[in-house]
Scaffold this active site. Structure first.
Site, mmCIF file in Angstrom:
data_model
loop_
_atom_site.group_PDB
_atom_site.id
_atom_site.type_symbol
_atom_site.label_atom_id
_atom_site.label_comp_id
_atom_site.label_asym_id
_atom_site.label_seq_id
_atom_site.Cartn_x
_atom_site.Cartn_y
_atom_site.Cartn_z
ATOM 1 N N VAL A 52 -84.828 64.194 127.435
ATOM 2 C CA VAL A 52 -85.564 65.301 128.026
ATOM 3 C C VAL A 52 -86.657 64.848 128.989
ATOM 4 O O VAL A 52 -87.171 65.657 129.768
ATOM 5 C CB VAL A 52 -86.164 66.189 126.904
ATOM 6 N N TYR A 53 -87.011 63.573 128.994
ATOM 7 C CA TYR A 53 -88.079 63.099 129.868
ATOM 8 C C TYR A 53 -87.656 63.225 131.335
ATOM 9 O O TYR A 53 -86.655 62.645 131.760
ATOM 10 C CB TYR A 53 -88.444 61.645 129.570
ATOM 11 N N SER A 54 -88.432 63.992 132.076
ATOM 12 C CA SER A 54 -88.170 64.234 133.505
ATOM 13 C C SER A 54 -86.750 64.724 133.722
ATOM 14 O O SER A 54 -86.096 64.377 134.716
ATOM 15 C CB SER A 54 -88.430 62.969 134.332
ATOM 16 N N LYS A 82 -83.830 59.440 122.431
ATOM 17 C CA LYS A 82 -83.911 60.577 121.517
ATOM 18 C C LYS A 82 -83.106 61.758 122.051
ATOM 19 O O LYS A 82 -82.912 61.896 123.262
ATOM 20 C CB LYS A 82 -85.372 61.017 121.340
#
Length: 339
Positions: A52-54, A82
Site C-alpha cells: 500500500v505504500y505510495s 505486507k
C-alpha cells in the site's frame, strides 16, 4: 551495526531496519536508492515495505534497486513486505482473506521483481475474516516457497495471543510491528508481553514519533515548513493538536534534550538507543526522507544508555497506567517469587 535473530526463528537481521513508506511519495527514487545504498553499506540487511505504500510504487522502487545488485549482495537482503489494505481503486479488494492475500502477495512479488520474500506480514487485523483462514494462507505460502516466514502488524495484545496460539506447529509466525516509541508506550501493557510469550520479535515503527522525538516541534507554535506536520499538522496519530496538549510529550522531550546535551549527540539518537534495548525489540524500522536523516539515525547503532539515563527517560515518558490492572497493585497481584 548489531544483529539479532528475529523472534523464534534462526534468521539474523540488523537491529535497525530501513522502512520505505516514504519511497515514491515524500522521497524520490534517486534519493531512495541512495538511502538503500547507504543503509546496506553500513551493514543493514532488513528492508521493509508494503504493497500500500505510495500505491505500490515503494515496492517497485525497492524492486528496481534490487535488480541493480549482484547475486551476493541480493542474498544479503532480508526482504519484508505486507498485505491487507486496498492498493487499487476498489475498496472491497482488501482484508486478510485467502483471496485478497493471494492476489496481494502475487502482485507484491511482481513489483519487487522476486519469486520469494523473507517475511510476509498481515498489515492489520481483519474483523471480517476468520484468523484461521488468514493463517492457512500464510501456511500455504510458506509451503509454496513464496515466503519464508510470516508476521503481524498493528495487532492488539489479545489478537497477538490468538494468532500465536492458532499458528503453533502450522506456520512460522515470528514478528510483530507495533507503533512503539517514548510517546507510545502503552504497548508495553499487553502487546509486548504477548509478543515475548509467543516468540515474536518486535519491529517498532515510528520510533521517533513522526518527528516529535527529534525536538523539532515547539509547545508554543504549530509546525510549518517541509516536515510531515508542517505540511499537515493534523496528520494521523502524530497530529500536533493531540500530542502538544499532553504534558508528558514535553516532559519526555525535555529529558531527551538533557541527556542528548550531556552525551553530545542528537535527541533522535537518544530516543532510538532507548528503544533499541527494550524487552522483545529485535529491529527498529527507520523511515527517512533523506540520506542525511538516515545517516543521523544510524549514528545511534552503537550508542548504549546507562541505567540512570534509561530510568530518567522511563520516568519522564511514563504513560501512567491506572492502578489496576496495569499499575503497581495489578503487577503485585500477578507477581510470585520463590524465597
Amino acid at each position: 551495526m548489531k544483529y539479532r535473530t528475529l523472534g523464534r526463528s534462526g534468521a539474523v537481521v540488523s537491529t535497525y531496519a530501513l522502512g520505505t513508506m516514504t519511497f515514491g511519495s515524500e522521497t524520490a527514487e534517486t534519493e531512495a536508492a541512495r538511502q538503500l545504498d547507504e543503509y546496506t553499506a553500513r551493514g543493514g540487511n532488513l528492508v521493509e515495505t508494503a504493497d500500500v505504500y505510495s500505491g505500490g510504487e515503494s515496492e517497485r522502487i525497492v524492486g528496481r534497486w534490487l535488480g541493480t545488485l549482484d547475486e551476493q549482495a541480493r542474498a544479503n537482503i532480508f526482504l519484508a513486505t505486507k498485505g491487507r489494505f486496498p492498493v487499487g481503486v476498489e475498496p472491497r479488494d482488501a482484508g486478510n482473506s485467502r483471496r485478497h492475500l493471494r492476489r496481494a502477495l502475487d502482485a507484491s512479488l511482481v513489483r519487487l521483481g522476486v519469486e520469494h520474500v523473507d517475511l510476509y506480514q498481515l498489515h492489520s487485523w481483519d474483523p471480517l475474516t476468520p484468523l484461521d483462514e488468514s493463517l492457512g494462507f500464510l501456511e500455504d505460502a510458506v509451503r509454496s516457497g513464496k515466503i519464508s516466514y510470516a508476521g503481524l502488524s498493528n495487532f492488539t495484545g489479545w489478537q497477538v495471543a490468538k494468532a500465536t496460539t492458532l499458528a503453533a506447529d502450522r506456520v512460522p509466525l515470528i514478528s510483530m510491528q507495533p507503533q512503539y516509541n517514548l510517546l507510545v508506550r502503552e504497548v508495553e501493557w499487553e502487546v509486548v508481553p504477548a509478543c515475548i510469550d509467543g516468540g515474536l520479535g518486535i519491529l517498532p515503527w515510528s520510533p521517533l514519533g513522526g518527528g516529535w522525538l527529534t525536538g523539532k516541534y515547539s509547545a508554543t507554535e504549530a509546525p510549518t515548513g517541509a516536515t510531515r506536520l508542517g505540511e499537515d499538522p493534523e496528520r494521523g496519530v502524530e497530529a500536533y493538536a493531540g500530542r502538544s496538549a499532553r504534558d508528558r510529550t514535553w516532559t519526555t522531550i525535555s529529558a531527551l534534550t538533557e541527556i542528548a546535551t550531556e552525551r553530545g549527540v542528537t535527541l533522535s539518537q537518544i530516543a532510538l538507543a532507548w528503544l533499541h534495548d527494550r524487552p522483545g525489540v529485535t529491529s527498529i524500522i527507520l523511515g527517512a526522507r533523506t540520506v542525511d536523516q538516515l545517516t543521523e539515525n544510524l549514528g545511534a547503532s552503537h550508542l548504549v544508555l546507562t541505567a540512570e539515563e534509561v530510568a530518567r527517560l522511563d520516568h519522564a515518558s511514563d504513560p501512567a497506567a491506572a492502578d489496576y490492572p496495569y499499575g503497581a497493585p495489578g503487577i503485585e497481584q500477578r507477581a510470585r517469587t520463590v524465597d
